[in-house]
Structures are given as C-alpha cells and as structure tokens.
Design an enzyme around this catalytic site. Structure first.
Site, mmCIF file in Angstrom:
data_model
loop_
_atom_site.group_PDB
_atom_site.id
_atom_site.type_symbol
_atom_site.label_atom_id
_atom_site.label_comp_id
_atom_site.label_asym_id
_atom_site.label_seq_id
_atom_site.Cartn_x
_atom_site.Cartn_y
_atom_site.Cartn_z
ATOM 1 N N ASP A 155 0.881 -1.179 -0.146
ATOM 2 C CA ASP A 155 -0.048 -0.005 0.057
ATOM 3 C C ASP A 155 0.804 1.487 -0.161
ATOM 4 O O ASP A 155 1.995 1.119 0.092
ATOM 5 C CB ASP A 155 -0.992 -0.076 1.237
ATOM 6 N N GLU A 189 -1.025 1.940 -5.062
ATOM 7 C CA GLU A 189 -0.769 3.376 -4.968
ATOM 8 C C GLU A 189 -1.848 4.163 -5.626
ATOM 9 O O GLU A 189 -1.880 5.404 -5.886
ATOM 10 C CB GLU A 189 0.579 3.998 -5.150
ATOM 11 N N TRP A 190 -3.182 3.381 -5.969
ATOM 12 C CA TRP A 190 -4.456 4.172 -6.114
ATOM 13 C C TRP A 190 -4.329 4.747 -7.552
ATOM 14 O O TRP A 190 -5.225 5.757 -7.580
ATOM 15 C CB TRP A 190 -4.823 5.033 -5.046
ATOM 16 N N GLY A 191 -3.307 4.705 -8.203
ATOM 17 C CA GLY A 191 -3.268 5.268 -9.659
ATOM 18 C C GLY A 191 -2.628 6.872 -9.512
ATOM 19 O O GLY A 191 -2.815 7.251 -10.482
ATOM 20 N N ASP A 211 -9.881 3.482 -4.013
ATOM 21 C CA ASP A 211 -10.696 2.582 -3.343
ATOM 22 C C ASP A 211 -11.916 2.497 -3.600
ATOM 23 O O ASP A 211 -12.996 3.354 -3.854
ATOM 24 C CB ASP A 211 -10.597 2.536 -1.744
#
Ligand code: GLA
Length: 398
Positions: A155, A189-191, A211
C-alpha cells in the site's frame, strides 16, 4: 549516395532505440500470467474483523463451495495482521488475532490447495497505522518467503512527503526477487502517479483507481467512487495491461450489500471484460445463492482469464448506453452492453465497431442467460435493464 544511405540508417536506428523503452518490459517473475483470482479480507472485514478464525473459515469455504474449482486461488490478509517489530526489526503478527502465527496459517491455506497472500505498506506505517516496510524491504521479503507467502500487496499510506513510488516499489520488487520465492507483487498506490506508465516492469498488478465504494454511482468524501466512476477511470489505459502485468480496478464488492443483484452482475462482468484481478471481498462462508451465481459464473470467469489478456475498450458511448469489447485468444470477442441509466434501454453493437466485417456470420452466446443465437451478421442488439449488462461471447463458427 553512400553518405545518404548512412544518414538514413543512422536516423532509422536512432528512431528505433528512442521508442524501445516506451514499449516497456513486463515483470519477468513468471507469475500472474492470467489475472490473479482470490479473496481479500479488507472490503468485508476491514481492520476490526480480521483474525485467524475468519481466514481459516474462508479457506475452508473456498475449497468446498466451488470457488477453488472456479479458479479463486489466493487467500489474502489485508491491513491489521501485524502489530510491531522485534528488537532485530523482524515484523510480528498480532498475537491476539493470530495466536497460531503466520507460518501455521500459510501452511493451513496451502493444505487446502490454495495460495497465501499478505499486505504491507511502502511507508513507515500502513493505513491502519501498523508497521510498514519502509527501510525493512529486504528483511520483510525474506520473512514472507520463509512463511510461504505467494502474493504481496503493498500500500501507499504514510509515505514520506517526497517518496517516489516507482523507486519504492522497485525496491520491494528487487527484495522479492532476492527472496528466492515466486511472489505475485500487487502495487497499491491508487493510480496516483499513473502507475501504468512505469509499473509494467515492477509489479504484476497495480491499482489504477482509488478504493472502490460498494455502490453503483456515488463518491465518498475523498472523491473515491463506485462502479460507474471506475468505468470511466478504466477507459483509455487498456494498452498497458497484459499477461503478467495488469491494471487493477480494485477488489470486488459483490455480495457486500450496497448494490442490487443487477448492479453486481454489471460490476463482475466489467471486471472480467477488463481482465482485472478477481479478488472477492465478501464473506464467502455465508453467501446468498445470487452472490454465488455471480462469483461462480464460469463463462464470465473464462473471459477474465482468456490467455490473450486484453483489457476491453469502450467502443461506443451514447449517453448512458455503452458498448465495451475485448478480443479473445480464439479470434472471438466478448462484448458487454451496459446501461448506466435508470430505465431499460435497447443497446446495439455493430460488427464494424469491434473489428469484424459486417458480413461475418458469428454465433452469439449470452453469458448470463446462456442463450445462443447462430449465424448473426452485421451486429447484435438487446434490451438491457437499468444499471444492467448483457454480456455476450461472439464465436466464429468453424
Ligand atoms: C488502502 C487500500 C485498501 C486497503 C486499506 C487498508 O485504502 O487501498 O485496499 O488495503 O488501505 O488499510
């Protein structure tokens, strides 16, 4: 004359070398040749509900309820399994939640014929403020390998202000490579840094989106959205995904209660259209028949797992009516007609939209109703319920 030829050669070679790096290299660790499938604790159990009992029960359920047979393989612990480090810096599991220890849990999962996944963070702390891997990458990777970890999700919470994602994840990639165990590497890393531009040679999958929210069309206070928000984020990055290196639109919410069955069918169908990792995020020990029917639809899963590994493209969008198409390894196509609106709509696809000549005669198989129409030319149309999908496989007759 000669000089001209040499000049031309020089420029052609320079042109070629300038473009080779842009083609990128896929991570060559031999795993995740098809999108990973499994279960992860986060969407349903979050931090509070994670413990050894839940994970063992999940492994029991997966090996007996048809999930393992359908291809779901990884059992992944998300945040909150860890709670400190010892004097030598070794990562420690929370003894209250995991009294038997991680090695025993991994052995149990392996004994069921499943694989074991774990979670860490590239910063000093995870999102739930447990110890992260910053400065401990090689030590942690060695420990994971010793425990029998097959999948690592890393994460991006609590990273340093100027920490660079590409170098941080490359460090963990190298640590995993040195651990001597093949481990699927999931970048989370969520884009943020457009990881599809650099992560193909670093991880096996990378989150391309924030998320997921368990809703059809909504945004939370951070701007994270549901299925329709993810639909838009996944359009345009198709060419970066492929065998061994996948765009990840986040884990599944099917069965968690925030959407209707119709919406969950669309959610699941689109993840399969994108060749996305299929990581169930519900309580698989207590599934309704409807949830099971969605998660275990083998023909939809076959589209996800098609060896060509293409991510579907949005080939048409008229208001809330969308057509997505993906090429399959047998020369066929998977097509999803989706209706984002609140009334039923007729949606059509023309063969010329999906790279077929209009005169081509194909068999059209609906992957949810299981009905088939033979020798269809020009195109296909169907009535699609509100927020629903009609997903078909086009098969060229022999
Ligand atoms: C982030 C990730 C989620 C989950 C949580 C755990 O939000 O994107 O998938 O791992 O952290 O804290």
């Amino acid at each position: 004359m000669y000089i001209n030829r040499w000049i031309t050669r020089f420029f052609l070679t320079a042109w070629l070398f300038a473009f080779i790096p842009a083609l990128g290299h896929a991570l060559d660790n031999g795993v995740a040749r098809t999108p990973p499938m499994g279960w992860n604790s986060w969407n349903r159990f979050a931090c509070k509900g994670l413990n050894e009992k839940v994970v063992r029960e999940t492994a029991d359920a997966m090996s007996s309820n048809g999930m393992k047979a359908a291809g779901y393989q990884f059992v992944i612990l998300d945040d909150c399994w860890q709670n400190g480090r010892d004097a030598q810096g070794n990562i420690l599991a929370d003894p209250a939640r995991f009294p038997s220890g991680i090695r025993a849990l991994a052995d149990y999962i392996h004994s069921k014929g499943l694989k074991f996944g774990i979670y860490t963070d590239a910063g000093a702390m995870t999102c739930a403020k447990r110890p992260g891997s910053l400065g401990h990458e090689f030590q942690d990777a060695k420990q994971y390998a010793a425990w029998g970890v097959d999948y690592l999700k890393e994460d991006w919470c609590n990273t340093l202000p100027h920490q660079n994602s590409e170098s941080s994840y490359t460090l963990m990639r190298n640590a995993l490579a040195q651990s001597g165990r093949p481990i699927v590497f999931s970048i989370c890393e969520w884009g943020l840094s457009k990881p599809w531009l650099w992560a193909g040679s670093v991880g096996n999958l990378w989150r391309a989106t924030p998320d997921i929210q368990d809703c059809w069309d909504c945004k939370n206070k951070y701007g994270w959205g549901g299925v329709t928000q993810i639909l838009d984020l996944m359009s345009g990055i198709e060419s970066y995904s492929g065998p061994g290196h996948w765009n990840d639109p986040d884990m599944l919410e099917v069965g968690n209660g925030g959407m209707t069955e119709e919406e969950y069918r669309t959610h699941f169908s689109m993840w399969a259209m994108w060749s996305a990792p299929l990581v169930a995020g519900n309580d698989v020990s207590n599934m309704t028949a409807d949830t099971k029917e969605i998660l275990l639809n083998k023909e939809v899963i076959a589209i996800d797992q098609d060896p060509l590994g293409q991510q579907a493209r949005r080939v048409r969008k008229i208001g809330g009516r969308e057509v997505w198409s993906k090429q399959l390894s047998d020369g066929g196509r998977a097509v999803a007609l989706i209706n984002r609106g609140s009334e039923a709509e007729t949606i059509a696809v023309a063969w010329i939209d999906i790279g077929y000549p209009a005169t081509l005669s194909v068999n059209v198989r609906d992957l949810w109703t299981k009905k088939e129409q033979n020798n269809v030319k020009i195109g296909y149309s169907a009535k699609v319920p509100a927020h629903g999908v009609v997903m078909v496989r086009l098969i060229k007759p022999r």
